[in-house]
Each structure stands twice: as C-alpha cells, then as structure tokens.
Motif scaffolding. Structure first.
Motif, PDB file in Angstrom:
ATOM      1  N   GLN A 177       0.627  -1.148  -0.045  1.00 25.49           N
ATOM      2  CA  GLN A 177       0.159   0.117  -0.103  1.00 25.49           C
ATOM      3  C   GLN A 177       0.920   1.087   0.288  1.00 25.49           C
ATOM      4  OE1 GLN A 177      -2.382  -0.518   3.548  1.00 25.49           O
ATOM      5  NE2 GLN A 177      -3.898  -2.103   2.409  1.00 25.49           N
ATOM      6  N   VAL A 178       2.133   1.087   0.800  1.00 27.25           N
ATOM      7  CA  VAL A 178       2.863   2.485   0.851  1.00 27.25           C
ATOM      8  C   VAL A 178       3.337   2.619  -0.356  1.00 27.25           C
ATOM      9  CG1 VAL A 178       5.102   3.217   1.770  1.00 27.25           C
ATOM     10  CG2 VAL A 178       3.395   2.296   3.337  1.00 27.25           C
TER      11      VAL A 178
ATOM     12  N   GLU B 121       2.359   1.772  -3.369  1.00 22.86           N
ATOM     13  CA  GLU B 121       1.303   2.408  -4.374  1.00 22.86           C
ATOM     14  C   GLU B 121       1.121   3.648  -3.964  1.00 22.86           C
ATOM     15  OE1 GLU B 121      -0.041   0.813  -6.793  1.00 22.86           O
ATOM     16  OE2 GLU B 121       0.925  -1.084  -6.726  1.00 22.86           O
ATOM     17  N   ARG B 122       1.267   4.120  -2.757  1.00 20.04           N
ATOM     18  CA  ARG B 122       0.751   5.810  -2.473  1.00 20.04           C
ATOM     19  C   ARG B 122       2.075   6.328  -3.047  1.00 20.04           C
ATOM     20  NH1 ARG B 122      -0.207   5.536   3.452  1.00 20.04           N
ATOM     21  NH2 ARG B 122       0.007   7.749   3.534  1.00 20.04           N
TER      22      ARG B 122
ATOM     23  N   GLY C 215       1.888   9.166  -5.788  1.00 18.43           N
ATOM     24  CA  GLY C 215       2.425  10.616  -5.470  1.00 18.43           C
ATOM     25  C   GLY C 215       3.372  10.949  -6.440  1.00 18.43           C
TER      26      GLY C 215
ATOM     27  N   GLY D  27      -1.730  11.463  -5.728  1.00 15.37           N
ATOM     28  CA  GLY D  27      -1.938  11.217  -4.356  1.00 15.37           C
ATOM     29  C   GLY D  27      -1.010  11.946  -3.622  1.00 15.37           C
ATOM     30  N   GLU D  28      -1.041  11.734  -2.234  1.00 12.89           N
ATOM     31  CA  GLU D  28      -0.185  12.195  -1.422  1.00 12.89           C
ATOM     32  C   GLU D  28       1.046  11.172  -1.196  1.00 12.89           C
ATOM     33  OE1 GLU D  28      -1.346  13.721   2.223  1.00 12.89           O
ATOM     34  OE2 GLU D  28      -3.341  14.525   1.437  1.00 12.89           O
ATOM     35  N   TYR D  29       2.088  11.810  -1.176  1.00 10.97           N
ATOM     36  CA  TYR D  29       3.465  10.934  -0.827  1.00 10.97           C
ATOM     37  C   TYR D  29       3.363  10.372   0.686  1.00 10.97           C
ATOM     38  CZ  TYR D  29       8.173   9.383  -0.743  1.00 10.97           C
ATOM     39  OH  TYR D  29       9.442   8.454  -0.819  1.00 10.97           O
ATOM     40  N   PRO D  30       3.389   9.185   1.083  1.00 10.98           N
ATOM     41  CA  PRO D  30       3.206   8.746   2.551  1.00 10.98           C
ATOM     42  C   PRO D  30       4.332   9.424   3.490  1.00 10.98           C
ATOM     43  CG  PRO D  30       4.188   6.976   1.131  1.00 10.98           C
ATOM     44  CD  PRO D  30       3.768   7.991  -0.024  1.00 10.98           C
TER      45      PRO D  30
END
Length: 92
Positions: free
Chosen positions: A42-43, A45-46, A50, A55-58
């Motif tokens: 999931q991270v 993919e984010r 991003g 989307g936002e960068y984790p």
C-alpha cells in the motif's frame, strides 16, 4: 573497487534505493501493521501515485507532529524560529 561494485553503487544512488528502504523500515516500525507485506504494498502504491501527482506521498509524521516539534523549538512562543533552530531541528 571492481567495476561491478561501482555499477551497483551507481544503480542504488541513481534510484535512491537506500533512502526508500530506510523510509519503508521507519514506516513499518512507526505503524507496526498486522500485515507488514500488505502495508508495504500500500505504501509503495501511494509513493507511485504521489510521483504521478495522483495522491499524497506517505509521510512518517503528520501535522500534529510538526506542530509539536515546532513548539519545542519555539520555547518563547514567538510564533517563529531562527534559521539555526530550523537547521538543528531538521538535522535530527
């Protein structure tokens, strides 16, 4: 240093893999998910989203953490800090 080793180092540097692995490890230790592999997927993919600006960068820290760190540096409650304080806080 052997040519193969130098190429490997260049590959790691070019793709910033040590930084990515360090961040992933820090996120795992911070969140301690029940399913670490799924969490990492999931991270990543984010991160991918991003980079495409979808989307936002984790981040490891949220806004509350930043506010708390700022208040530690702004001991007089002035609402600002000196550049030296910023550098000191950013280096830890």
């Amino acid at each position: 240093m052997a040519a193969g080793e130098e190429q490997s180092r260049e590959y790691l540097r070019r793709h910033r893999l040590p930084e990515l692995l360090h961040r992933l490890g820090a996120l795992l230790l911070f969140h301690r998910p029940e399913k670490p592999r799924e969490f990492l997927i999931q991270v990543l993919e984010r991160v991918k989203a991003g980079r495409r600006a979808e989307g936002e960068y984790p981040f490891l820290m949220d806004e509350a953490n930043v506010d708390a760190m700022f208040s530690l540096l702004d001991v007089l409650g002035q609402g600002h800090i000196r550049p030296a304080q910023y550098r000191e806080g950013a280096s830890t």
